[in-house]
Design a protein around this motif. Sequence first.
Motif, PDB file in Angstrom:
ATOM      1  N   ARG A   1       1.005  -1.163   0.070  1.00  0.00           N
ATOM      2  CA  ARG A   1      -0.007   0.025   0.058  1.00  0.00           C
ATOM      3  C   ARG A   1       0.806   1.174   0.036  1.00  0.00           C
ATOM      4  O   ARG A   1       0.254   2.189  -0.772  1.00  0.00           O
TER       5      ARG A   1
ATOM      6  N   ARG B   1       0.231   3.676  -2.953  1.00  0.00           N
ATOM      7  CA  ARG B   1      -0.183   4.890  -2.799  1.00  0.00           C
ATOM      8  C   ARG B   1       0.684   6.054  -2.955  1.00  0.00           C
ATOM      9  O   ARG B   1       0.316   7.277  -3.345  1.00  0.00           O
TER      10      ARG B   1
ATOM     11  N   ARG C   1      -3.331  10.498   3.124  1.00  0.00           N
ATOM     12  CA  ARG C   1      -4.598   9.752   3.403  1.00  0.00           C
ATOM     13  C   ARG C   1      -5.615  10.657   2.380  1.00  0.00           C
ATOM     14  O   ARG C   1      -6.703   9.896   2.222  1.00  0.00           O
TER      15      ARG C   1
ATOM     16  N   LYS D   1      -6.577   3.930  -1.921  1.00  0.00           N
ATOM     17  CA  LYS D   1      -6.871   2.364  -1.375  1.00  0.00           C
ATOM     18  C   LYS D   1      -7.028   1.413  -2.478  1.00  0.00           C
ATOM     19  O   LYS D   1      -7.740   1.506  -3.446  1.00  0.00           O
TER      20      LYS D   1
END
Length: 249
Positions: free
Chosen positions: A40, A44, A64, A70
Amino acid sequence: MDYVVALLGQNEIFGELIRDADPSTPVPTCPGWTIQQLFRHVGRGHRWAAQIVRDRVEDYLDPRTVRDGKPPSDPDGAIEWLHGGARTLVDAVADVGADTLVWTFLGPRPAAWWVRRRLHEATVHRADAALALGMRYELAAPLAADGITEWLDRLAAERRNGHSAPLDSGVTLHLHATDDLDSPGEWMIQADQDGISWGHGHGKATTAVRGRAVDLLLALLRRRSAADAGVQILGAQEVWTTWLNRTPL
């Protein structure tokens, strides 16, 4: 070196390496992380860089908040999400122009800077995954040598950020890749008033570190010890130890 081709290729290899791995496998070289978290982080990160470039972000972007940050829950979809992130970055750089100045954590840099940065993020984290899974890791010598250069560039540009300089005053460190390279495979590093400076070249140093470019890279980034990597240390061992203790993972 074609950094776009290299990024897409290394990202592809990383994805295939972890495709069938147990996602809960610990990654010892990234303490506290699992293969899933490593995956991830890489995927990301590509999209994070792409959004910085495309949106012309002028300050730190919270990862975030990254669009499509995601991965899907199914394994094949997750791997495609990983590959799509790298392609998204490449497309973003092409759209804004490779020479267009954009935000980076080192200050404004050409947008193409992010392609090289994400390339070496992928190569090193591929090493993390391979070591965690007990698999052999190899990297072409020119790419590994460029990874060393990129790492030193970042260390020099960071101006220490309040941390101790990795070398004490008057101390020099020489890195020597033993591969047959067309590009420079030697680096001379010394302390200066801002942290460190470096240049390609050969010379007498307080400490010299010799080995294949890929092994030097893994040792520099503390993915493997010098002994495990088969890297030879000549001169003052404590200089190498201090360097490792004062540089980030």
